[in-house]
Motif scaffolding. Structure first.
Motif, short mmCIF file in Angstrom:
data_model
loop_
_atom_site.label_atom_id
_atom_site.label_comp_id
_atom_site.label_asym_id
_atom_site.label_seq_id
_atom_site.Cartn_x
_atom_site.Cartn_y
_atom_site.Cartn_z
N TRP A 176 2.83 0.43 -6.93
CA TRP A 176 1.68 -0.47 -7.70
C TRP A 176 0.57 -0.69 -6.52
O TRP A 176 0.77 -0.69 -5.43
CB TRP A 176 2.45 -1.61 -8.34
N HIS A 177 -0.28 -1.47 -7.14
CA HIS A 177 -1.47 -1.80 -6.32
C HIS A 177 -1.78 -3.46 -6.51
O HIS A 177 -1.71 -4.02 -7.86
CB HIS A 177 -2.70 -1.15 -6.54
N LEU A 178 -1.82 -4.10 -5.43
CA LEU A 178 -2.50 -5.59 -5.45
C LEU A 178 -3.88 -5.27 -4.85
O LEU A 178 -3.97 -5.25 -3.53
CB LEU A 178 -1.66 -6.33 -4.61
N PRO B 251 3.72 -3.07 -2.71
CA PRO B 251 2.33 -2.65 -3.39
C PRO B 251 1.66 -1.93 -2.35
O PRO B 251 1.74 -2.49 -0.95
CB PRO B 251 1.76 -3.85 -4.09
#
Length: 278
Positions: free
Chosen positions: A135-137, A214
């Protein structure tokens, strides 16, 4: 020093940066505090894409007292090839944060008119979202918003991104397009709630952030970036290779002062990492 003491080897020669030239082709007020300046010209077409969403140029906006160019860095929000434009020339969009007469870049963007010449260095680049990341932050203030918007547009369907952006007020919020599943939180400056760092920590405490480390994009005010960088490294177990963190500016400093002191900030960040290992 003794005449016979070995001398330290000379470092690599300074990289010569060749100025490039373009012309302002359009200016548009995107929000009350964001002006989009479009530049065009044949030299843009000769620049190959970097492959990064955080591609930036350094505009030459004058000269310092010692003769060095007065530079300000801006993300290339979008680029269009000559065949895709009405003018028939390659175009780049640069989104510039404006706070009245404060600073150098904002007043330049406010005064810019089609036909004005533009000189810049670059482009440079340093980040693109890893499509394989769990996932990406993405966290940043309005100075980082163009790079965050470009990163979201590059994410594929099925990717997961949590985005926290600080802007002056609700009128400065922008629609952010993405094929990914995006959870977006807007933080309004000078409101209670702990700012960007507080919003990210609150989301984590509420169990709203996915499991796993992330790929992180964290850019904005230097104090906030260092604080939140320590937190994501320690609490989210983010390795350095999955972390793009940079202080674009520092509260209480003008741009030239911040440039002179940024080396100290980088050294402090290295100490933060050493403390995590130790």
């Amino acid at each position: 020093m003794s005449d016979t003491q070995p001398q330290a080897p000379a470092g690599p020669p300074a990289r010569k940066r060749t100025p490039r030239h373009a012309t302002v082709s359009a200016v548009r007020r995107v929000t009350p505090h964001l002006v989009r300046v479009t530049i065009a010209g044949p030299e843009l077409a000769a620049v190959a894409p970097t492959g990064h969403t955080d591609t930036y140029v350094k505009l030459v906006l004058g000269e310092l007292a010692d003769g060095r160019p007065l530079l300000r860095a801006y993300t290339v929000r979008a680029r269009r090839d000559a065949g895709d434009t009405v003018s028939g020339e390659a175009e780049w969009d640069l989104d510039v944060v404006v706070h009245g007469d404060e600073g150098v870049g904002g007043p330049w963007a406010t005064r810019a008119q089609p036909g004005d010449p533009v000189t810049f260095l670059g482009p440079g680049a340093g980040y693109a979202p890893d499509p394989e990341a769990p996932w990406h932050l993405l966290v940043g203030d309005d100075a980082a918003l163009p790079a965050i918007a470009a990163a979201l547009e590059a994410l594929p369907a099925g990717a997961v991104a949590h985005v926290v952006v600080e802007v002056p007020g609700p009128e400065d919020e922008l629609p952010l397009d993405s094929a990914a599943h995006v959870t977006l939180t807007w933080v309004h400056r000078d409101r209670a709630g702990g700012g960007l760092a507080g919003a990210v920590r609150a989301a984590h405490a509420a169990g709203e952030l996915p499991a796993g480390a992330p790929h992180v994009f964290l850019h904005g005010e230097a104090g906030m970036v260092r604080d939140l960088r320590r937190w994501v490294r320690a609490e989210l177990a983010v390795p350095r290779e999955l972390l793009s963190a940079s202080g674009y500016w520092r509260r209480g400093s003008d741009d030239e002062d911040w440039r002179a002191r940024k080396g100290e900030w980088k050294a402090a960040v290295e100490q933060d990492d050493a403390a995590l290992v130790g």
